[in-house]
Every structure is written in structure tokens, then in C-alpha cells.
Scaffold this motif. Sequence first.
Motif, PDB file in Angstrom:
ATOM      1  N   ALA A 289      15.172  -1.865  -3.086  1.00 33.67           N
ATOM      2  CA  ALA A 289      14.777  -0.520  -3.498  1.00 33.67           C
ATOM      3  C   ALA A 289      15.708   0.031  -4.562  1.00 33.67           C
ATOM      4  O   ALA A 289      15.278   0.749  -5.476  1.00 33.67           O
ATOM      5  CB  ALA A 289      14.739   0.404  -2.285  1.00 33.67           C
TER       6      ALA A 289
ATOM      7  N   ARG B 241       4.301  -4.101   5.203  1.00 38.05           N
ATOM      8  CA  ARG B 241       4.208  -2.639   5.205  1.00 38.05           C
ATOM      9  C   ARG B 241       5.525  -2.022   4.713  1.00 38.05           C
ATOM     10  O   ARG B 241       5.521  -1.092   3.905  1.00 38.05           O
ATOM     11  CB  ARG B 241       3.888  -2.132   6.605  1.00 38.05           C
TER      12      ARG B 241
ATOM     13  N   ALA C 182       5.921  -2.632   0.939  1.00 39.13           N
ATOM     14  CA  ALA C 182       5.007  -1.801   0.154  1.00 39.13           C
ATOM     15  C   ALA C 182       5.434  -0.349   0.142  1.00 39.13           C
ATOM     16  O   ALA C 182       5.104   0.396  -0.796  1.00 39.13           O
ATOM     17  CB  ALA C 182       3.593  -1.939   0.704  1.00 39.13           C
ATOM     18  N   GLY C 183       6.158   0.068   1.163  1.00 40.97           N
ATOM     19  CA  GLY C 183       6.566   1.460   1.263  1.00 40.97           C
ATOM     20  C   GLY C 183       7.850   1.807   0.535  1.00 40.97           C
ATOM     21  O   GLY C 183       8.343   2.942   0.664  1.00 40.97           O
ATOM     22  N   LEU C 184       8.397   0.875  -0.246  1.00 42.07           N
ATOM     23  CA  LEU C 184       9.658   1.136  -0.949  1.00 42.07           C
ATOM     24  C   LEU C 184       9.498   2.084  -2.124  1.00 42.07           C
ATOM     25  O   LEU C 184      10.481   2.609  -2.642  1.00 42.07           O
ATOM     26  CB  LEU C 184      10.256  -0.183  -1.464  1.00 42.07           C
ATOM     27  N   GLY C 185       8.255   2.279  -2.589  1.00 41.82           N
ATOM     28  CA  GLY C 185       8.037   3.110  -3.762  1.00 41.82           C
ATOM     29  C   GLY C 185       8.145   2.352  -5.066  1.00 41.82           C
ATOM     30  O   GLY C 185       8.153   2.957  -6.143  1.00 41.82           O
TER      31      GLY C 185
ATOM     32  N   VAL D 226       4.346  -3.349  -6.397  1.00 44.67           N
ATOM     33  CA  VAL D 226       4.266  -4.456  -5.444  1.00 44.67           C
ATOM     34  C   VAL D 226       3.502  -5.614  -6.078  1.00 44.67           C
ATOM     35  O   VAL D 226       2.382  -5.439  -6.564  1.00 44.67           O
ATOM     36  CB  VAL D 226       3.561  -4.027  -4.140  1.00 44.67           C
TER      37      VAL D 226
ATOM     38  N   CYS E 170      -1.511  -2.901   0.497  1.00 40.40           N
ATOM     39  CA  CYS E 170      -0.222  -2.542  -0.095  1.00 40.40           C
ATOM     40  C   CYS E 170      -0.345  -1.280  -0.936  1.00 40.40           C
ATOM     41  O   CYS E 170       0.577  -0.448  -0.966  1.00 40.40           O
ATOM     42  CB  CYS E 170       0.293  -3.697  -0.941  1.00 40.40           C
TER      43      CYS E 170
ATOM     44  N   GLU F  80      -0.297   1.630   1.458  1.00 37.13           N
ATOM     45  CA  GLU F  80       1.009   1.843   2.086  1.00 37.13           C
ATOM     46  C   GLU F  80       2.058   2.315   1.087  1.00 37.13           C
ATOM     47  O   GLU F  80       3.083   2.884   1.478  1.00 37.13           O
ATOM     48  CB  GLU F  80       1.481   0.545   2.753  1.00 37.13           C
ATOM     49  N   GLY F  81       1.833   2.058  -0.196  1.00 36.58           N
ATOM     50  CA  GLY F  81       2.792   2.448  -1.219  1.00 36.58           C
ATOM     51  C   GLY F  81       2.240   3.521  -2.128  1.00 36.58           C
ATOM     52  O   GLY F  81       1.492   4.401  -1.698  1.00 36.58           O
ATOM     53  N   ASP F  82       2.577   3.418  -3.418  1.00 38.96           N
ATOM     54  CA  ASP F  82       2.123   4.436  -4.368  1.00 38.96           C
ATOM     55  C   ASP F  82       0.949   3.954  -5.210  1.00 38.96           C
ATOM     56  O   ASP F  82       0.633   4.558  -6.237  1.00 38.96           O
ATOM     57  CB  ASP F  82       3.277   4.876  -5.272  1.00 38.96           C
TER      58      ASP F  82
ATOM     59  N   VAL G 213       0.088  -1.868  -7.782  1.00 40.27           N
ATOM     60  CA  VAL G 213       0.019  -3.223  -7.232  1.00 40.27           C
ATOM     61  C   VAL G 213      -0.420  -4.198  -8.315  1.00 40.27           C
ATOM     62  O   VAL G 213      -1.332  -3.905  -9.102  1.00 40.27           O
ATOM     63  CB  VAL G 213      -0.961  -3.289  -6.041  1.00 40.27           C
TER      64      VAL G 213
END
Length: 334
Positions: A63, A83, A86-89, A92, A112, A115-117, A120
Motif C-alpha cells: 500500500a 479481498r 483489492a481493498g488497498l486503494g 488491481v 475486485c 471491493e476496491g475503487d 482494475v
Amino acid sequence: MSSTLERHAVAVGGTLVGEGPAVVIGGRVSLRAYRGESDAYEVLGERATLVEPYSAADLPAIAERADAVVVGSSWTRDIPLVRAAAGLGLPVVVERRPAAPLEEWLELADYCAREGDGQVLLCEGGRLDLGLMRAARAASGRPVLADVSRNAALSAAAVAAGADGLVVDSGAPAAGGAVGGAAGGAAKLGTYAGAKAAEPSKSGALEFVGPGSPAEPRQETSPASAMRAAEEAVTVVGALVRHEAPATLPECREAIDRVDAALATLLERRAALAGIVQRIKPVGGFAGRDLARERALVARMALRAPSLGEARLAPIMNAVIEAGLHLAEERSAE
């Protein structure tokens, strides 16, 4: 399957992937190669580009120091780690699991994104299925990368098949099925505008080779050679197949440089073929010119270049033909 059919572009390390020219991403860092035995911060150094975690313990370092996180092909079914990654911001990069169908690949990318922004990219690696890669790009609208680390000779084919970027291993040690890395430093990322020339063949022509070609290199090419092959592919092949709409003067000049590089490559190849023709024809040189054939050639070219038309193309092709004839005469006199 994803219902998002609009074309997306994703910024990775300040470079937009998915619009304009194809890009080369040098260095995919796989922390799985270290099996959790090395500190992730030390492996990544100041900055890294694409980084695959070994476990959730690696995620804070990713991150902080990575431009994008990789959901690796060997653990796409480890949902808790997927998950968390993918949630690191971060953007992906979703690799396709070996033998996974298109639907599974795109569903994981959609997961992904949720779960993220939403940033992708898809990545095809290993034994590249370029048809599936093209289908994924069309069905999802997401940028696609081709990891050509194992066979850089596929770089040109990958760009021709629609790859928005090529991933090249920088040569760090790999283990457990991981695809190398760039330990200890930042990886190279960016568009290649033709400012650097790939090494020419013995004939002086810049050449691409593919599987089955007599000139096909071993898959174990050096990182530097793989990088040159990838850069040349995004320059020359990209100029022929990628649509670009540059908005600034520097972008316009870079696009022109790519087209000029493609032109030079094609002109060199044409000159080599014309030399063969001169050796085969009963009457060679300027005396053997077939003006009717040349006019027909210009007419066919005008169909592909209607804005130039026959009147503008004719002197251009006359200069090209005469240059090839002069070259053939010089070589025959040697």
C-alpha cells in the motif's frame, strides 16, 4: 460476466493504461518468491510498480510503496487475500488462473472492482492465450496486460491482439511458480515513443520473430533483450494497430515518432525485398522498372490513404522505389 462495456483507462504510476499508446511495464515484483522470509519493505525499496503479495502481512508495504497490487494467478481462489488486496486503494491487476474460463476471470475482476475503487486491469501470463485476452478486453472494457516475461518473442503478437501493455520481468529470483520481480528498486513503467532503437538484425532491419520462426529466440532471454523486444513491439506494432488521439503537442510528437519508427521498419523491409526482386528479374535496375505495375501499386495504396490520394502518393512511392534501386545497384557492385 461483466456488463461494463465502456472503455476504461487505469492510471498506474502516473501512466494511463488503456488509452492511447501501448505501454511497457518493466518489473513485476512477486513477494511470493521470498515465501515470507524477507521484509517486504526491503524487497520493494523506495518504489515498485506491480507487486504480488505472499500474505496479508505484505499488504502494508504494498500500500505504501507499490503503484498497483497483483492478484496472482496461483491464488485467485484465496478470497480473503483477494479481498484484502483489492481493498488497498491501489489499481488491481487480476491475473487469469491457469485454464480458467473467460467468465471466471471477468467475475474476479468485477469482484475486485467492487471491493476496491474500481481501478482494475486484466493480465494474461504464462502460456499466453491471445484470443482469450482479446475477448476479455472486448467483453469487460478493462485494460489488458500481457506478461511476456517467459517469451518476449510474443510481444508483437500481444500488441497486435490488443494488449494495452506488456509486462517484462526484470530478472529477480523467482520461486513457487512466481514470475520474477524487481527486488531492491523501482521498476520501469511508461510509453515508448521510439526515442531508443532496438538492436538491429545482421541485415540492419529491426525484426520481430514469433513461435515457429527459424529465428525464434530461446524463452530464457535476458531481461534487457526482453525489454527491447517489448519496447519495439509497442512502438512499431502499436503505431499500426492502436488508435491515438493526442491532446498536446508533446503527445502528438510522440505519436509521430512511433509512426516514423514503423515507417522506417517497413521501408527497410521493402528495400530488402526489392533487392531480392532485382536478383530474380531477367532485366534488373532502372531498365527493368514496370511503370504500369507501379501505377497500379499507387492506386491500391490510395484506397488505404484516400486523404493523400494517387497524386500525392505517386512521388512518394517513386522516391521509395528509386532509393531501393540505387541500394540494389550499390550492393551488386560490392
